[in-house]
Scaffold this motif. Sequence first.
Motif, PDB file in Angstrom:
ATOM      1  N   LEU A 166      46.036  27.660  35.702  1.00  0.00           N
ATOM      2  CA  LEU A 166      44.816  27.365  36.434  1.00  0.00           C
ATOM      3  C   LEU A 166      44.868  27.956  37.831  1.00  0.00           C
ATOM      4  O   LEU A 166      45.924  27.973  38.476  1.00  0.00           O
ATOM      5  CB  LEU A 166      44.595  25.854  36.540  1.00  0.00           C
ATOM      6  N   ALA A 167      43.712  28.418  38.272  1.00  0.00           N
ATOM      7  CA  ALA A 167      43.565  28.856  39.661  1.00  0.00           C
ATOM      8  C   ALA A 167      42.239  28.290  40.143  1.00  0.00           C
ATOM      9  O   ALA A 167      41.231  28.991  40.219  1.00  0.00           O
ATOM     10  CB  ALA A 167      43.590  30.370  39.762  1.00  0.00           C
ATOM     11  N   LEU A 172      40.659  20.090  40.519  1.00  0.00           N
ATOM     12  CA  LEU A 172      41.585  20.615  39.511  1.00  0.00           C
ATOM     13  C   LEU A 172      42.855  21.177  40.133  1.00  0.00           C
ATOM     14  O   LEU A 172      43.887  21.277  39.474  1.00  0.00           O
ATOM     15  CB  LEU A 172      40.895  21.686  38.672  1.00  0.00           C
ATOM     16  N   SER A 173      42.802  21.543  41.417  1.00  0.00           N
ATOM     17  CA  SER A 173      43.995  22.079  42.079  1.00  0.00           C
ATOM     18  C   SER A 173      45.105  21.050  42.176  1.00  0.00           C
ATOM     19  O   SER A 173      46.261  21.387  42.449  1.00  0.00           O
ATOM     20  CB  SER A 173      43.632  22.584  43.478  1.00  0.00           C
ATOM     21  N   GLY A 179      48.489  27.143  39.363  1.00  0.00           N
ATOM     22  CA  GLY A 179      49.333  28.133  40.022  1.00  0.00           C
ATOM     23  C   GLY A 179      50.631  28.456  39.313  1.00  0.00           C
ATOM     24  O   GLY A 179      51.446  29.215  39.843  1.00  0.00           O
ATOM     25  N   ARG A 180      50.840  27.919  38.118  1.00  0.00           N
ATOM     26  CA  ARG A 180      52.057  28.248  37.379  1.00  0.00           C
ATOM     27  C   ARG A 180      51.769  28.173  35.878  1.00  0.00           C
ATOM     28  O   ARG A 180      50.888  27.418  35.437  1.00  0.00           O
ATOM     29  CB  ARG A 180      53.201  27.311  37.743  1.00  0.00           C
ATOM     30  N   LEU A 181      52.502  28.958  35.117  1.00  0.00           N
ATOM     31  CA  LEU A 181      52.333  28.949  33.665  1.00  0.00           C
ATOM     32  C   LEU A 181      53.015  27.714  33.092  1.00  0.00           C
ATOM     33  O   LEU A 181      54.185  27.453  33.365  1.00  0.00           O
ATOM     34  CB  LEU A 181      52.947  30.211  33.061  1.00  0.00           C
ATOM     35  N   SER A 182      52.265  26.957  32.301  1.00  0.00           N
ATOM     36  CA  SER A 182      52.778  25.711  31.739  1.00  0.00           C
ATOM     37  C   SER A 182      52.322  25.566  30.297  1.00  0.00           C
ATOM     38  O   SER A 182      51.347  26.203  29.868  1.00  0.00           O
ATOM     39  CB  SER A 182      52.264  24.501  32.542  1.00  0.00           C
ATOM     40  N   VAL A 225      43.801  34.748  35.082  1.00  0.00           N
ATOM     41  CA  VAL A 225      44.664  35.795  34.551  1.00  0.00           C
ATOM     42  C   VAL A 225      45.918  35.850  35.408  1.00  0.00           C
ATOM     43  O   VAL A 225      45.846  35.880  36.633  1.00  0.00           O
ATOM     44  CB  VAL A 225      43.957  37.161  34.569  1.00  0.00           C
ATOM     45  N   LEU A 226      47.058  35.834  34.752  1.00  0.00           N
ATOM     46  CA  LEU A 226      48.340  35.899  35.439  1.00  0.00           C
ATOM     47  C   LEU A 226      48.954  37.266  35.201  1.00  0.00           C
ATOM     48  O   LEU A 226      49.306  37.612  34.072  1.00  0.00           O
ATOM     49  CB  LEU A 226      49.270  34.793  34.929  1.00  0.00           C
TER      50      LEU A 226
END
Length: 256
Positions: A166-167, A172-173, A179-182, A225-226
């Motif tokens: 999520l960004a 939601l922040s 901010g990280r892949l989970s 998108v990461l």
Amino acid sequence: MAEAIEHLADGFWRITGECKIGGLVDLGTQASLVRLGNGNFVFLDSYTLPADVHREVLRIVGDARVEAILNLHPFHTLHCEWMHAAFPAAKLYGTARHAEHLPTLPWQETRCEDVALAERYGADFAFSTPEGVPLICSDESVHFSSVLALHRASGTLHVDDTLVYLAKGPPLSLLPMTGRLSFHPTLKKALIPEAGAADLFREWAIALGVEWADTTRIAAAHNAVLELDEGEFPDLIGAALGRVKPVLDAHREQYG
């Protein structure tokens, strides 16, 4: 979240859409348009395209054709009817749940979770379905599992829910996956209540990181998108596994 289409890589476009909880908080959703090696196109998942995005899709496709729509997440069904109506000549693929919930649509007999789909599109995509969890949970609030698709030519991984990134701004922040892949937070509920399920899931995730180590970017649920450094994907999967270790350990203690 703005509805738009973004060119992520040669042959790969990501469509961003809206998915509001309670009509207020927009988690976002996505679909992807991918050019195949044969020059035709496929959609990964479905979305009701606003007029300007629809026109842009038609411009991109040009004289080629959209040959298939691959609906990879069993619980993402809201936009399938619109997508089929907009691209009626495209073969419609879905999971067993798609066919069950939308029986009037002309689904292909091959399901997205079948090996036959991987064989049909293996030159363009690698597919993977998580182990240790059912693809379709009996608890319909658990949307953990999906069919992950890696576009070989661009190294772009399209994934809904199983992996999240999520960004978003407040509120939601405040979520831990921002901010990280989970892994999706419903993993605990998704694990099959049998001995060995936690180990099956862990082994699947490790193998995914190794086999898809060349992944260059992740188009992830629900809205971001990461972009990855070379060889970063296995480390990100390892870190995500580390964060769910208490969930896997608790499952082992309960079921063996």
